[in-house]
Enzyme design. Structure first.
Site, PDB file in Angstrom:
ATOM      1  N   TYR A 162     -73.389  15.719   6.091  1.00  0.00           N
ATOM      2  CA  TYR A 162     -74.037  15.473   4.796  1.00  0.00           C
ATOM      3  C   TYR A 162     -73.727  14.059   4.339  1.00  0.00           C
ATOM      4  O   TYR A 162     -72.570  13.747   4.030  1.00  0.00           O
ATOM      5  CB  TYR A 162     -73.553  16.492   3.775  1.00  0.00           C
ATOM      6  N   LYS A 217     -77.931  16.680   6.577  1.00  0.00           N
ATOM      7  CA  LYS A 217     -78.721  16.415   5.385  1.00  0.00           C
ATOM      8  C   LYS A 217     -78.530  14.946   5.023  1.00  0.00           C
ATOM      9  O   LYS A 217     -77.401  14.503   4.802  1.00  0.00           O
ATOM     10  CB  LYS A 217     -78.301  17.283   4.204  1.00  0.00           C
ATOM     11  N   VAL A 277     -83.255  19.679   1.485  1.00  0.00           N
ATOM     12  CA  VAL A 277     -82.330  20.282   0.521  1.00  0.00           C
ATOM     13  C   VAL A 277     -82.510  19.474  -0.757  1.00  0.00           C
ATOM     14  O   VAL A 277     -82.094  18.306  -0.818  1.00  0.00           O
ATOM     15  CB  VAL A 277     -80.873  20.219   1.004  1.00  0.00           C
TER      16      VAL A 277
HETATM   17  O1  LIG Z   1     -77.473  18.485  -4.669  1.00  0.00           O
HETATM   18  C1  LIG Z   1     -77.519  18.317  -3.437  1.00  0.00           C
HETATM   19  O2  LIG Z   1     -76.660  18.761  -2.646  1.00  0.00           O
HETATM   20  C2  LIG Z   1     -78.662  17.567  -2.881  1.00  0.00           C
HETATM   21  O3  LIG Z   1     -78.813  17.407  -1.694  1.00  0.00           O
HETATM   22  C3  LIG Z   1     -79.639  17.008  -3.847  1.00  0.00           C
HETATM   23  C4  LIG Z   1     -80.528  16.000  -3.186  1.00  0.00           C
HETATM   24  O4  LIG Z   1     -79.732  14.892  -2.772  1.00  0.00           O
HETATM   25  C5  LIG Z   1     -81.604  15.580  -4.143  1.00  0.00           C
HETATM   26  O5  LIG Z   1     -81.485  14.478  -4.705  1.00  0.00           O
HETATM   27  O6  LIG Z   1     -82.516  16.398  -4.386  1.00  0.00           O
END
Ligand SMILES: O=C(O)C(=O)C[C@H](O)C(=O)O
Length: 286
Positions: free
Chosen positions: A130, A158, A201
């Protein structure tokens, strides 16, 4: 993990306690509106404002209630805390763990690669990398992603950098690996999908799960123009509930839709009346 997964907000009561009943209701609310998986203890879940025990309990409640796969946020600045949280998430029934890059202290690429490799070697559930520089000030380099993508227990990533160039580089390097590349920026969902993303996400998927799901479905159906046009209809709402007003704004927008979002937790404070009016207008325009 493919498709749309909200970093599920954690409903808190007005006095700051985790509202488990509202959390269970929220799982049903977003699932009924088309999400493909759930991400408890993500950034917009206010995970950094919860104790380790609270995070473990939130993952347990969501995994118990969910009828879709669960990707549990388990990362912390330190390896031991992350190791323990990942084991707790596995015990609680999570399908995989989303591990934010170690932050607070700065680390070079070799250290970041070793951190994830050591964790993936022992974790009982698959690990997702992440990268979220806006919160951590750490950018996971495509070279590190390339090295880790072939680890048998690293299942994906992510990328919340919002940087499409980096995203395209990551996709090129991981295309031949069994590696889910998820975008974490609702404003560029259609662009990331067109660049090869397996899903997103998205904070946006807490307040407008239907719209996020429709963008993904348009992409799957080969309607790139439709996906882009749909994305444009929610780009301002996405900005307002992320960079604009943050988690308090996200929860205010969700409440405007009747979602059991609860209250933000200190140090967050409720949004101003003007911000609430702005968010309600954006929600009304959905
Ligand atoms: O809250 C998270 O975990 C995310 O991945 C949010 C994402 O980065 C976004 O900005 O929608």
């Amino acid at each position: 993990m493919q498709g749309i997964g909200p970093p599920l907000v954690t409903p808190f009561t007005a006095d700051g306690a985790v509202d488990e009943s509202a959390l269970r209701d929220l799982v049903g609310w977003v699932e009924a509106r088309g999400v493909d998986f759930l991400v408890p203890c993500g950034s917009n879940s206010e995970a950094e404002l919860m104790t380790a025990d609270e995070r473990a309990r939130v993952v347990e409640v969501v995994a118990d209630e969910a009828s879709v796969p669960v990707l549990a946020g388990t990362g912390s600045p330190g390896f031991e805390e992350t190791r323990r949280a990942t084991a707790d998430a596995a015990d609680a029934g999570a399908d995989a763990a989303l591990v934010v890059t170690p932050f607070y202290y700065s680390h070079d690429d070799a250290t970041l690669e070793a951190y994830y490799r050591d964790l993936a070697d022992e974790a009982e559930i698959p690990i997702y990398l992440y990268s979220v520089p806006a919160y951590t000030d750490v950018k996971l380099s495509p070279a590190v992603v390339d090295e880790l993508a072939t680890h048998p227990n690293v299942a994906g990533m992510k990328d919340s950098s919002g940087d499409v160039t980096t995203f395209v580089r990551e996709r090129r390097l991981t295309r031949d690996a069994d590696f889910d590349l998820l975008v974490g920026a609702g404003g560029v969902l259609s662009h990331a999908l067109a660049s090869g993303a397996d899903g997103g996400v998205l904070a946006l998927a807490n307040v407008a799960p239907e719209a996020a799901a429709e963008i993904y479905e348009a992409h799957v159906d080969g309607d790139a123009d439709g996906a882009r046009e749909l994305n444009e209809t929610v780009v301002e709402l996405n900005h307002a509930v992320t960079a604009g007003h943050g988690v308090p704004g996200l929860k205010a927008a969700m409440r405007a839709r009747g979602a059991p979002a609860g209250h933000p937790r200190r140090p967050f404070r409720p949004v101003s009346d003007d911000a609430r009016a702005e968010l309600e207008a954006l929600v009304d325009a959905l």
